[in-house]
Design a protein around this motif. Sequence first.
Motif, PDB file in Angstrom:
ATOM      1  N   ASP A   1       0.823  -1.203   0.000  1.00 15.19           N
ATOM      2  CA  ASP A   1       0.000   0.000   0.000  1.00 15.19           C
ATOM      3  C   ASP A   1       0.863   1.261   0.000  1.00 15.19           C
ATOM      4  OD1 ASP A   1      -2.266  -1.533   0.016  1.00 15.19           O
ATOM      5  OD2 ASP A   1      -2.554  -1.432   2.178  1.00 15.19           O
ATOM      6  N   LYS A   2       1.917   1.251   0.797  1.00 15.36           N
ATOM      7  CA  LYS A   2       2.791   2.421   0.862  1.00 15.36           C
ATOM      8  C   LYS A   2       3.526   2.637  -0.448  1.00 15.36           C
ATOM      9  CE  LYS A   2       3.520   2.319   5.872  1.00 15.36           C
ATOM     10  NZ  LYS A   2       4.505   2.152   6.969  1.00 15.36           N
ATOM     11  N   VAL A   3       3.969   1.559  -1.067  1.00 14.66           N
ATOM     12  CA  VAL A   3       4.676   1.677  -2.342  1.00 14.66           C
ATOM     13  C   VAL A   3       3.767   2.294  -3.399  1.00 14.66           C
ATOM     14  CG1 VAL A   3       5.707   0.394  -4.251  1.00 14.66           C
ATOM     15  CG2 VAL A   3       6.320  -0.177  -1.889  1.00 14.66           C
ATOM     16  N   VAL A   4       2.529   1.811  -3.477  1.00 13.74           N
ATOM     17  CA  VAL A   4       1.596   2.336  -4.473  1.00 13.74           C
ATOM     18  C   VAL A   4       1.203   3.769  -4.134  1.00 13.74           C
ATOM     19  CG1 VAL A   4      -0.665   2.015  -5.532  1.00 13.74           C
ATOM     20  CG2 VAL A   4       0.746   0.039  -4.998  1.00 13.74           C
ATOM     21  N   SER A   5       1.031   4.073  -2.843  1.00 12.68           N
ATOM     22  CA  SER A   5       0.721   5.445  -2.442  1.00 12.68           C
ATOM     23  C   SER A   5       1.845   6.392  -2.840  1.00 12.68           C
ATOM     24  CB  SER A   5       0.495   5.513  -0.929  1.00 12.68           C
ATOM     25  OG  SER A   5      -0.629   4.761  -0.546  1.00 12.68           O
ATOM     26  N   VAL A   6       3.076   5.965  -2.649  1.00 14.06           N
ATOM     27  CA  VAL A   6       4.223   6.769  -3.071  1.00 14.06           C
ATOM     28  C   VAL A   6       4.198   6.965  -4.578  1.00 14.06           C
ATOM     29  CG1 VAL A   6       6.735   6.716  -3.357  1.00 14.06           C
ATOM     30  CG2 VAL A   6       5.732   6.198  -1.141  1.00 14.06           C
ATOM     31  N   PHE A   7       3.785   5.946  -5.297  1.00 13.74           N
ATOM     32  CA  PHE A   7       3.804   6.025  -6.761  1.00 13.74           C
ATOM     33  C   PHE A   7       2.840   7.094  -7.261  1.00 13.74           C
ATOM     34  CE2 PHE A   7       2.883   4.790 -11.103  1.00 13.74           C
ATOM     35  CZ  PHE A   7       4.154   4.508 -11.582  1.00 13.74           C
ATOM     36  N   TYR A   8       1.590   7.100  -6.769  1.00 11.57           N
ATOM     37  CA  TYR A   8       0.637   8.045  -7.343  1.00 11.57           C
ATOM     38  C   TYR A   8       0.654   9.414  -6.655  1.00 11.57           C
ATOM     39  CZ  TYR A   8      -2.937   7.107  -3.693  1.00 11.57           C
ATOM     40  OH  TYR A   8      -3.631   6.981  -2.506  1.00 11.57           O
ATOM     41  N   THR A   9       1.345   9.565  -5.522  1.00 11.83           N
ATOM     42  CA  THR A   9       1.460  10.874  -4.900  1.00 11.83           C
ATOM     43  C   THR A   9       2.812  11.541  -5.135  1.00 11.83           C
ATOM     44  OG1 THR A   9       2.202   9.885  -2.805  1.00 11.83           O
ATOM     45  CG2 THR A   9      -0.162  10.285  -3.069  1.00 11.83           C
ATOM     46  N   VAL A  10       3.851  10.751  -5.435  1.00 14.46           N
ATOM     47  CA  VAL A  10       5.198  11.298  -5.580  1.00 14.46           C
ATOM     48  C   VAL A  10       5.764  11.065  -6.984  1.00 14.46           C
ATOM     49  CG1 VAL A  10       7.537  11.304  -4.655  1.00 14.46           C
ATOM     50  CG2 VAL A  10       5.605  10.855  -3.125  1.00 14.46           C
ATOM     51  N   ILE A  11       5.736   9.816  -7.446  1.00 14.21           N
ATOM     52  CA  ILE A  11       6.373   9.470  -8.714  1.00 14.21           C
ATOM     53  C   ILE A  11       5.515   9.890  -9.905  1.00 14.21           C
ATOM     54  CG2 ILE A  11       7.402   7.611 -10.061  1.00 14.21           C
ATOM     55  CD1 ILE A  11       8.804   8.204  -7.413  1.00 14.21           C
ATOM     56  N   SER A  12       4.220   9.616  -9.840  1.00 17.03           N
ATOM     57  CA  SER A  12       3.335   9.934 -10.959  1.00 17.03           C
ATOM     58  C   SER A  12       3.328  11.411 -11.335  1.00 17.03           C
ATOM     59  CB  SER A  12       1.910   9.458 -10.637  1.00 17.03           C
ATOM     60  OG  SER A  12       1.046   9.669 -11.716  1.00 17.03           O
ATOM     61  N   PRO A  13       3.309  12.356 -10.373  1.00 16.58           N
ATOM     62  CA  PRO A  13       3.364  13.778 -10.766  1.00 16.58           C
ATOM     63  C   PRO A  13       4.623  14.162 -11.532  1.00 16.58           C
ATOM     64  CG  PRO A  13       2.571  13.589  -8.521  1.00 16.58           C
ATOM     65  CD  PRO A  13       3.008  12.213  -8.933  1.00 16.58           C
ATOM     66  N   LEU A  14       5.690  13.393 -11.389  1.00 21.09           N
ATOM     67  CA  LEU A  14       6.896  13.647 -12.173  1.00 21.09           C
ATOM     68  C   LEU A  14       6.818  13.005 -13.549  1.00 21.09           C
ATOM     69  CD1 LEU A  14       9.848  14.608 -12.513  1.00 21.09           C
ATOM     70  CD2 LEU A  14      10.559  12.474 -11.412  1.00 21.09           C
ATOM     71  N   PHE A  15       6.301  11.775 -13.613  1.00 19.77           N
ATOM     72  CA  PHE A  15       6.287  11.031 -14.865  1.00 19.77           C
ATOM     73  C   PHE A  15       5.201  11.499 -15.832  1.00 19.77           C
ATOM     74  CE2 PHE A  15       8.487   6.972 -13.135  1.00 19.77           C
ATOM     75  CZ  PHE A  15       9.700   7.614 -13.269  1.00 19.77           C
ATOM     76  N   ASN A  16       4.058  11.956 -15.320  1.00 22.46           N
ATOM     77  CA  ASN A  16       2.954  12.340 -16.200  1.00 22.46           C
ATOM     78  C   ASN A  16       3.362  13.364 -17.253  1.00 22.46           C
ATOM     79  OD1 ASN A  16       1.278  10.568 -14.913  1.00 22.46           O
ATOM     80  ND2 ASN A  16       0.109  12.113 -13.806  1.00 22.46           N
ATOM     81  N   PRO A  17       3.919  14.526 -16.857  1.00 19.98           N
ATOM     82  CA  PRO A  17       4.328  15.493 -17.893  1.00 19.98           C
ATOM     83  C   PRO A  17       5.476  14.998 -18.746  1.00 19.98           C
ATOM     84  CG  PRO A  17       5.045  16.214 -15.714  1.00 19.98           C
ATOM     85  CD  PRO A  17       4.135  15.051 -15.496  1.00 19.98           C
ATOM     86  N   LEU A  18       6.353  14.165 -18.166  1.00 17.06           N
ATOM     87  CA  LEU A  18       7.454  13.617 -18.958  1.00 17.06           C
ATOM     88  C   LEU A  18       6.929  12.729 -20.080  1.00 17.06           C
ATOM     89  CD1 LEU A  18      10.122  12.689 -16.249  1.00 17.06           C
ATOM     90  CD2 LEU A  18      10.347  14.383 -18.058  1.00 17.06           C
ATOM     91  N   ILE A  19       5.928  11.894 -19.758  1.00 13.36           N
ATOM     92  CA  ILE A  19       5.358  11.006 -20.767  1.00 13.36           C
ATOM     93  C   ILE A  19       4.759  11.821 -21.910  1.00 13.36           C
ATOM     94  CG2 ILE A  19       3.513   9.344 -21.202  1.00 13.36           C
ATOM     95  CD1 ILE A  19       3.947   8.303 -18.355  1.00 13.36           C
ATOM     96  N   TYR A  20       4.040  12.892 -21.566  1.00 11.92           N
ATOM     97  CA  TYR A  20       3.446  13.727 -22.603  1.00 11.92           C
ATOM     98  C   TYR A  20       4.501  14.428 -23.449  1.00 11.92           C
ATOM     99  CZ  TYR A  20      -1.589  13.700 -21.866  1.00 11.92           C
ATOM    100  OH  TYR A  20      -2.906  13.347 -21.834  1.00 11.92           O
ATOM    101  N   SER A  21       5.461  15.072 -22.774  1.00 10.18           N
ATOM    102  CA  SER A  21       6.404  15.927 -23.490  1.00 10.18           C
ATOM    103  C   SER A  21       7.404  15.134 -24.319  1.00 10.18           C
ATOM    104  CB  SER A  21       7.142  16.824 -22.492  1.00 10.18           C
ATOM    105  OG  SER A  21       7.794  16.047 -21.505  1.00 10.18           O
ATOM    106  N   LEU A  22       7.876  13.990 -23.792  1.00 13.05           N
ATOM    107  CA  LEU A  22       8.890  13.229 -24.517  1.00 13.05           C
ATOM    108  C   LEU A  22       8.336  12.533 -25.753  1.00 13.05           C
ATOM    109  CD1 LEU A  22      10.926  11.662 -21.564  1.00 13.05           C
ATOM    110  CD2 LEU A  22      11.514  13.638 -22.981  1.00 13.05           C
ATOM    111  N   ARG A  23       7.029  12.348 -25.806  1.00 11.32           N
ATOM    112  CA  ARG A  23       6.417  11.703 -26.971  1.00 11.32           C
ATOM    113  C   ARG A  23       5.760  12.724 -27.905  1.00 11.32           C
ATOM    114  NH1 ARG A  23       5.918   6.283 -26.983  1.00 11.32           N
ATOM    115  NH2 ARG A  23       4.236   6.456 -28.491  1.00 11.32           N
ATOM    116  N   ASN A  24       5.990  13.997 -27.663  1.00 11.30           N
ATOM    117  CA  ASN A  24       5.358  15.032 -28.465  1.00 11.30           C
ATOM    118  C   ASN A  24       6.428  15.862 -29.157  1.00 11.30           C
ATOM    119  OD1 ASN A  24       4.064  17.770 -28.973  1.00 11.30           O
ATOM    120  ND2 ASN A  24       2.298  16.533 -28.391  1.00 11.30           N
ATOM    121  N   GLN A  25       6.435  15.834 -30.467  1.00  8.86           N
ATOM    122  CA  GLN A  25       7.489  16.491 -31.224  1.00  8.86           C
ATOM    123  C   GLN A  25       7.435  18.004 -31.076  1.00  8.86           C
ATOM    124  OE1 GLN A  25      10.010  14.923 -32.754  1.00  8.86           O
ATOM    125  NE2 GLN A  25      10.868  16.979 -33.047  1.00  8.86           N
ATOM    126  N   GLU A  26       6.244  18.582 -31.066  1.00  5.56           N
ATOM    127  CA  GLU A  26       6.121  20.032 -30.950  1.00  5.56           C
ATOM    128  C   GLU A  26       6.667  20.516 -29.616  1.00  5.56           C
ATOM    129  OE1 GLU A  26       2.034  20.831 -31.512  1.00  5.56           O
ATOM    130  OE2 GLU A  26       2.127  20.743 -33.705  1.00  5.56           O
TER     131      GLU A  26
END
Length: 337
Positions: free
Chosen positions: A290-315
């Motif tokens: 539970d703690k690992v998953v909580s860390v993922f969506y409260t700490v790791i996900s806010p970092l990865f979300n914009p990275l996923i969008y920006s790194l796959r977008n040429q513009e």
Amino acid sequence: MYVYLFICLIKKKKNINKNIAMGNQTIVNEFFLSGLSDLPALQLPLFLFFLFIYFLTVIWNLLIIFLIVTDSHLHVPMYFFLGNLAGLDLCCSTVTVPRMLFDLYTKRRKITITACKTQVFFFLLFTTSEALLLTAMSYDRYTAICQPLHYTQIMCWKVCVQLMSIVWSLAFTNAVVHTLFALNLSFCASDIIKSFFCDLPQLFQISCNDTYINIVLVFLLSSFLGGGSLIVMFMSYTYIIKTVLKMQVKGKGGKVFSTCSSHLAVVFIFYFSISFNYFRPSTNNHFAADKVVSVFYTVISPLFNPLIYSLRNQEFKTASLSFFRKIFQPKDRIHPN
């Protein structure tokens, strides 16, 4: 999540009856967060690691917002929503991470009831906003891909602002309702929150009040907001996938698929991590997971979300490279005649 909440309700009632029978009704004024780890040797490494992650999250999300605001090529609805997503990710991380860093550094882990319920309010506000925003983004992609000739008329700036207003209004209403009803809760069964931040299920579990109304509200509002969002996204991506498959046959779907796949990745990460943590009861055997998953969506996900969008977008990559060239490329020296 509903199964978890009802099991918490049953367990809580048993604890209340036991406390009443024993005459133990000491009212709790502050909570003790169990944190990430009880091992003293891990406190400093965890502090440094999450401080680094939070620093990257703040810098990268602020950079995305800055580029979208300053680059005229990114003044389109898709990047308007992406900028809002970056802002929400930054807010979601700020609600939980600074408090976690403070507890890791000071080793106190105590939080007042007022601070705990304030954290619950903002956590509900930003996570609900993100869920609804992902739905608005799916509608934007549906319009752009399935109705490209009418996209500029349908997704005008007025509509984009209206969609964001609806997102914030519904999220604010959801957070206010749950927080107002949580204000009536008192706590006497336990003062230990088995997490590194405050959330509604943990408060329900240790409350000595009858939380039936609170659980019904969670059920109704989650069904309306969460269920409605998932239905809209499912319908949008069903039509998008059909359209993309037709484009693939004609050899024109590569860029479209790349853009949509990044959005789908963000949606999958967000809903999978929250569902894993809330759609099953939390037991002693699952605290670590539970703690690992909580860390993922409260700490790791806010970092990865914009990275996923920006790194796959040429513009966006082009705008980023242009920005960094202006910063690091030395200016031409002016030679006197």
